[in-house]
Design a protein around this motif. Structure first.
Motif, PDB file in Angstrom:
ATOM      1  N   ILE A 156     -14.981 -28.505  44.692  1.00  0.00           N
ATOM      2  CA  ILE A 156     -13.700 -28.258  44.033  1.00  0.00           C
ATOM      3  C   ILE A 156     -12.631 -28.909  44.892  1.00  0.00           C
ATOM      4  O   ILE A 156     -12.923 -29.421  45.967  1.00  0.00           O
ATOM      5  CB  ILE A 156     -13.422 -26.744  43.917  1.00  0.00           C
ATOM      6  CG1 ILE A 156     -13.483 -26.112  45.313  1.00  0.00           C
ATOM      7  CG2 ILE A 156     -14.406 -26.078  42.978  1.00  0.00           C
ATOM      8  CD1 ILE A 156     -13.076 -24.673  45.343  1.00  0.00           C
ATOM      9  N   ASP A 157     -11.410 -28.866  44.419  1.00  0.00           N
ATOM     10  CA  ASP A 157     -10.323 -29.386  45.230  1.00  0.00           C
ATOM     11  C   ASP A 157      -9.834 -28.253  46.129  1.00  0.00           C
ATOM     12  O   ASP A 157      -8.927 -27.505  45.787  1.00  0.00           O
ATOM     13  CB  ASP A 157      -9.192 -29.896  44.336  1.00  0.00           C
ATOM     14  CG  ASP A 157      -8.133 -30.630  45.132  1.00  0.00           C
ATOM     15  OD1 ASP A 157      -8.038 -30.409  46.359  1.00  0.00           O
ATOM     16  OD2 ASP A 157      -7.404 -31.428  44.531  1.00  0.00           O
ATOM     17  N   LEU A 184      -6.168 -28.234  47.063  1.00  0.00           N
ATOM     18  CA  LEU A 184      -5.331 -27.707  45.984  1.00  0.00           C
ATOM     19  C   LEU A 184      -5.427 -26.181  45.942  1.00  0.00           C
ATOM     20  O   LEU A 184      -4.424 -25.485  45.753  1.00  0.00           O
ATOM     21  CB  LEU A 184      -5.774 -28.297  44.645  1.00  0.00           C
ATOM     22  CG  LEU A 184      -5.074 -27.759  43.400  1.00  0.00           C
ATOM     23  CD1 LEU A 184      -3.588 -28.097  43.427  1.00  0.00           C
ATOM     24  CD2 LEU A 184      -5.726 -28.303  42.132  1.00  0.00           C
ATOM     25  N   GLN A 234     -13.198 -20.126  41.092  1.00  0.00           N
ATOM     26  CA  GLN A 234     -13.982 -21.329  40.864  1.00  0.00           C
ATOM     27  C   GLN A 234     -15.233 -20.917  40.093  1.00  0.00           C
ATOM     28  O   GLN A 234     -15.682 -19.775  40.172  1.00  0.00           O
ATOM     29  CB  GLN A 234     -14.366 -22.010  42.170  1.00  0.00           C
ATOM     30  CG  GLN A 234     -15.188 -21.160  43.116  1.00  0.00           C
ATOM     31  CD  GLN A 234     -15.746 -21.976  44.262  1.00  0.00           C
ATOM     32  OE1 GLN A 234     -16.284 -23.052  44.025  1.00  0.00           O
ATOM     33  NE2 GLN A 234     -15.629 -21.467  45.480  1.00  0.00           N
ATOM     34  N   ASP A 235     -15.779 -21.853  39.357  1.00  0.00           N
ATOM     35  CA  ASP A 235     -16.932 -21.545  38.521  1.00  0.00           C
ATOM     36  C   ASP A 235     -18.207 -21.734  39.330  1.00  0.00           C
ATOM     37  O   ASP A 235     -18.803 -22.801  39.352  1.00  0.00           O
ATOM     38  CB  ASP A 235     -16.938 -22.457  37.296  1.00  0.00           C
ATOM     39  CG  ASP A 235     -17.929 -21.975  36.244  1.00  0.00           C
ATOM     40  OD1 ASP A 235     -18.862 -21.206  36.606  1.00  0.00           O
ATOM     41  OD2 ASP A 235     -17.768 -22.344  35.074  1.00  0.00           O
ATOM     42  N   LYS A 254     -21.220 -24.700  39.398  1.00  0.00           N
ATOM     43  CA  LYS A 254     -21.525 -25.481  40.601  1.00  0.00           C
ATOM     44  C   LYS A 254     -23.035 -25.622  40.745  1.00  0.00           C
ATOM     45  O   LYS A 254     -23.551 -26.713  41.007  1.00  0.00           O
ATOM     46  CB  LYS A 254     -20.962 -24.766  41.839  1.00  0.00           C
ATOM     47  CG  LYS A 254     -19.922 -25.547  42.591  1.00  0.00           C
ATOM     48  CD  LYS A 254     -19.405 -24.736  43.798  1.00  0.00           C
ATOM     49  CE  LYS A 254     -18.255 -25.473  44.468  1.00  0.00           C
ATOM     50  NZ  LYS A 254     -17.612 -24.660  45.529  1.00  0.00           N
ATOM     51  N   SER A 266     -18.661 -34.651  41.319  1.00  0.00           N
ATOM     52  CA  SER A 266     -18.052 -33.735  40.368  1.00  0.00           C
ATOM     53  C   SER A 266     -17.090 -32.806  41.088  1.00  0.00           C
ATOM     54  O   SER A 266     -17.429 -32.211  42.109  1.00  0.00           O
ATOM     55  CB  SER A 266     -19.150 -32.932  39.666  1.00  0.00           C
ATOM     56  OG  SER A 266     -18.585 -31.901  38.905  1.00  0.00           O
ATOM     57  N   ILE A 267     -15.910 -32.741  40.556  1.00  0.00           N
ATOM     58  CA  ILE A 267     -14.924 -31.822  41.119  1.00  0.00           C
ATOM     59  C   ILE A 267     -14.552 -30.828  40.039  1.00  0.00           C
ATOM     60  O   ILE A 267     -13.930 -31.184  39.037  1.00  0.00           O
ATOM     61  CB  ILE A 267     -13.682 -32.570  41.614  1.00  0.00           C
ATOM     62  CG1 ILE A 267     -14.125 -33.631  42.635  1.00  0.00           C
ATOM     63  CG2 ILE A 267     -12.670 -31.591  42.211  1.00  0.00           C
ATOM     64  CD1 ILE A 267     -13.082 -34.039  43.612  1.00  0.00           C
ATOM     65  N   LEU A 268     -14.956 -29.610  40.218  1.00  0.00           N
ATOM     66  CA  LEU A 268     -14.752 -28.602  39.189  1.00  0.00           C
ATOM     67  C   LEU A 268     -13.341 -28.022  39.272  1.00  0.00           C
ATOM     68  O   LEU A 268     -12.751 -27.973  40.350  1.00  0.00           O
ATOM     69  CB  LEU A 268     -15.794 -27.488  39.357  1.00  0.00           C
ATOM     70  CG  LEU A 268     -17.239 -27.940  39.182  1.00  0.00           C
ATOM     71  CD1 LEU A 268     -18.203 -26.813  39.519  1.00  0.00           C
ATOM     72  CD2 LEU A 268     -17.478 -28.420  37.765  1.00  0.00           C
ATOM     73  N   PRO A 269     -12.847 -27.592  38.138  1.00  0.00           N
ATOM     74  CA  PRO A 269     -11.485 -27.046  38.131  1.00  0.00           C
ATOM     75  C   PRO A 269     -11.404 -25.688  38.816  1.00  0.00           C
ATOM     76  O   PRO A 269     -12.386 -24.949  38.889  1.00  0.00           O
ATOM     77  CB  PRO A 269     -11.187 -26.898  36.633  1.00  0.00           C
ATOM     78  CG  PRO A 269     -12.520 -26.781  35.982  1.00  0.00           C
ATOM     79  CD  PRO A 269     -13.450 -27.622  36.806  1.00  0.00           C
ATOM     80  N   ILE A 270     -10.248 -25.389  39.315  1.00  0.00           N
ATOM     81  CA  ILE A 270     -10.013 -24.070  39.900  1.00  0.00           C
ATOM     82  C   ILE A 270      -8.753 -23.486  39.274  1.00  0.00           C
ATOM     83  O   ILE A 270      -8.034 -24.177  38.548  1.00  0.00           O
ATOM     84  CB  ILE A 270      -9.810 -24.138  41.422  1.00  0.00           C
ATOM     85  CG1 ILE A 270      -8.676 -25.110  41.757  1.00  0.00           C
ATOM     86  CG2 ILE A 270     -11.101 -24.554  42.116  1.00  0.00           C
ATOM     87  CD1 ILE A 270      -8.352 -25.142  43.213  1.00  0.00           C
ATOM     88  N   GLN A 271      -8.497 -22.274  39.612  1.00  0.00           N
ATOM     89  CA  GLN A 271      -7.444 -21.563  38.890  1.00  0.00           C
ATOM     90  C   GLN A 271      -7.031 -20.338  39.699  1.00  0.00           C
ATOM     91  O   GLN A 271      -7.881 -19.626  40.240  1.00  0.00           O
ATOM     92  CB  GLN A 271      -8.039 -21.116  37.549  1.00  0.00           C
ATOM     93  CG  GLN A 271      -7.082 -20.562  36.561  1.00  0.00           C
ATOM     94  CD  GLN A 271      -7.826 -20.043  35.350  1.00  0.00           C
ATOM     95  OE1 GLN A 271      -9.024 -20.333  35.151  1.00  0.00           O
ATOM     96  NE2 GLN A 271      -7.171 -19.248  34.543  1.00  0.00           N
TER      97      GLN A 271
END
Lengths: 348, 348
Positions: free
Chosen positions: A165-166, A169, A298-299, A303, A324-329
């Motif tokens: 993930i980032d 960020l 994160q998911d 992952k 692959s960079i998965l989104p985070i929130q």
DNA sequence: TGTGATTACTGAAACGGTTAAGTAATTGCC
DNA sequence: GGCAATTACTTAACCGTTTCAGTAATCACA
């Protein structure tokens, strides 16, 4: 009374082993009569025959095995998985692998020859490495021509497939949220900051956020130890000892957030009244915690799924390096409260 | 550029493959000169040779592989390990296995051929099965002549090695504690009660304790669902709906205890004031929870260690069936309060 | 009716190791 | 000096499977 081998089946069916093999593998290029096919299957059934996958892999050069290396989160601790993050990740990996006909070879890092052991001597079809390791072992891995997926590891060398993930960020989002809620003195609570690990990036994000608010990094707000509930718990006292009057903390893992909460409660402080906390990962635990943790989601399952899919693609011949960079929130829950930025006193 | 095989080493050292094999395995029965030995090791080093364990197992009939089967805790859920108990157990198993030169083959139960797959087609040296399964698959396993250790499974058939705790005693200790603290209407919160699982025994212990206090089982106090945080959380509402005015609950797993607490808190009830809770397992989580959980402690790590040791002993030829029952202990923490047994009203 | 394909198999080598049995050279012993 | 024992190897079979290269029989076809 040994396990039946292909020879036993061949004898029982009155055919050669090659015929049995062809029947079993349904090669369309070979023609086997319906009669023979049936006789073979009958023999298989009565002898309770199951092919030996180890022997098969000898010729096929495929083991249908994926090696998974998960770190000991804490050097002094004997057992890994002290962080539930790994359990959730491993679950997803196992499930996805099995669905695709693969088995998992699980290992912690091996003390002597780093962690390439299972890759080298078991001939796994791919290897998923979770977490950060010394660079030299990684270069070792590269010499084996086996697909490698690095999960949550930062390397400059664009040789391996990576998934993550980032984190920077994430650190930014977490810290910015605290700043927006009026906090100015924000503790950074984490394990040690290593070159390749996620922690360093999250720390950079922490600093990014401070910059956005024109704040300088104050090293007195750094609490570095190990990624564990216990360490985070002890940080509560350390915060009091240092007397920096932090009003908030960014903990780089949910278990650390929970440890912090517990440590504070032991000192009769409450969350979020005396200290706001944002953590990271959003493991199941984060929701279960009280107060539920405001955290960077994160998911985790994804992952694991993606890691396996990358191995499968590589095993099927796809050579391009995947990344692959998965989104985070940011998940806003109950562990942060808004304060007046001009208010001078924190809990400590 | 393939991996070097023993033939490559033999060629490089100018000897036969058997000589290489003898050097590598240090057979004292064979005599190899110091010179040759050195030349072989040099070749091994320069070629970066590592023996292929799969090939080796073909002749040696030993894979140095232990199969581990861990259930999906919840049928509808895709991923196992939703209960941290499994993570802690798996950690211990992995660590112990690796220390003894074994690798772990991890699998969930396979949908079609139950869970004997890894045992049969990978030829594992032993298999550790955690949790309860349909009996027919167990008898299947017996036909493979592979050491099997059953963890937390109750079977009458004394064929397999077993390791577990006295779950009935645990249920008794948990419930008795609540009774001694003055509670009379005690909810039983658990997953479904299956023949071979631990839940049934814990339930029997629950009834034992009621008997001790001359209380009859009241089925209205039974809340059966799945072993998950979410279900336990929902039980809180169900308790209110039923209106049985329970003052306490015995949850058969820590995550359920935590779910219960969370569920109650959503209804603005507090623990232990409105409901006392005793749970089971004493995973790390139990200590981290707030309030920390009064629970039945079991040594999860030791369970894993013993399971591996049983396999090792069996692989070394010890034929006697082993059976280990580990001690348990009531851990009194903060989730139970004393009440007046004659007080008529519970929280609900 | 001979030829080329096709069908339905089998034999044997190969994968990467281990190990029992064999062989040649050296050594020990009387 | 002759014989047995020891030393230091090699040969070859085997583990359980796949697969290439046959082979023999049947079939299609002109």
């Amino acid at each position: 009374m040994r396990r039946a081998s292909i020879k036993d089946v061949a004898k029982a069916a009155g055919v050669s082993t090659s015929t049995v093999s062809y029947v079993l593998n349904q090669k369309s290029s070979e023609s086997i009569s319906a009669q023979t096919t049936q006789r073979v299957w009958e023999a298989v059934r009565t002898l309770n025959y199951v092919p030996n996958l180890n022997a098969r892999s000898l010729t096929s050069r495929r083991t249908n095995l994926i090696g998974v290396v998960i770190p000991q989160t804490e050097p002094g601790k004997e057992f890994m998985f002290s962080n539930p993050f790994y359990g959730e990740l491993l679950s997803a990996i196992e499930y996805t692998a099995r669905r695709n006909g693969y088995h998992l070879l699980l290992s912690g890092p091996e003390p002597d020859q780093s962690y390439v052991g299972i890759a080298r001597n078991r001939g796994v079809d791919g290897i998923i490495i979770v977490g950060s390791y010394p660079t030299k072992s990684l270069s070792e891995l590269h010499q084996l021509s086996v697909p490698v997926v690095l999960v949550d590891t930062y390397v400059k060398d664009p040789v391996f497939h990576t998934i993550g993930i980032d984190d920077r960020l994430g650190g930014l989002l977490a810290t910015r949220h605290l700043l927006e809620m009026g906090h100015r003195r924000i503790a950074f609570v984490s394990g040690s900051i290593s070159e390749q690990g996620v922690t360093q990036k999250r720390f950079l994000g922490y600093m990014d956020a401070l910059s956005e608010f024109s704040l300088a990094l104050d090293e007195r707000h750094l609490y570095l130890g190990s990624v564990s509930f216990e360490f985070a718990q002890s940080v509560a006292q350390e915060m009091e000892r240092r007397g920096n009057r932090e009003t908030a903390a960014f903990a780089t893992a949910d278990i650390m957030g929970m440890g912090l909460i517990k440590g504070l409660r032991h000192m009769n402080r409450t969350i979020p009244d005396d200290l706001s906390v944002v953590s990271f990962d959003d493991v199941d635990l984060a929701r279960m915690s009280d107060p539920s943790l405001t955290t960077i989601h994160q998911d985790i399952a994804q992952k694991g799924i993606s890691a396996v899919e990358m191995i499968l693609a590589a095993a099927d011949g796809h050579k391009e390096k995947q990344e692959s960079i998965l989104p985070i929130q940011l998940m806003v829950r109950d562990s942060v409260r808004r304060i007046d930025p001009n208010q001078e006193s924190g809990a400590f």
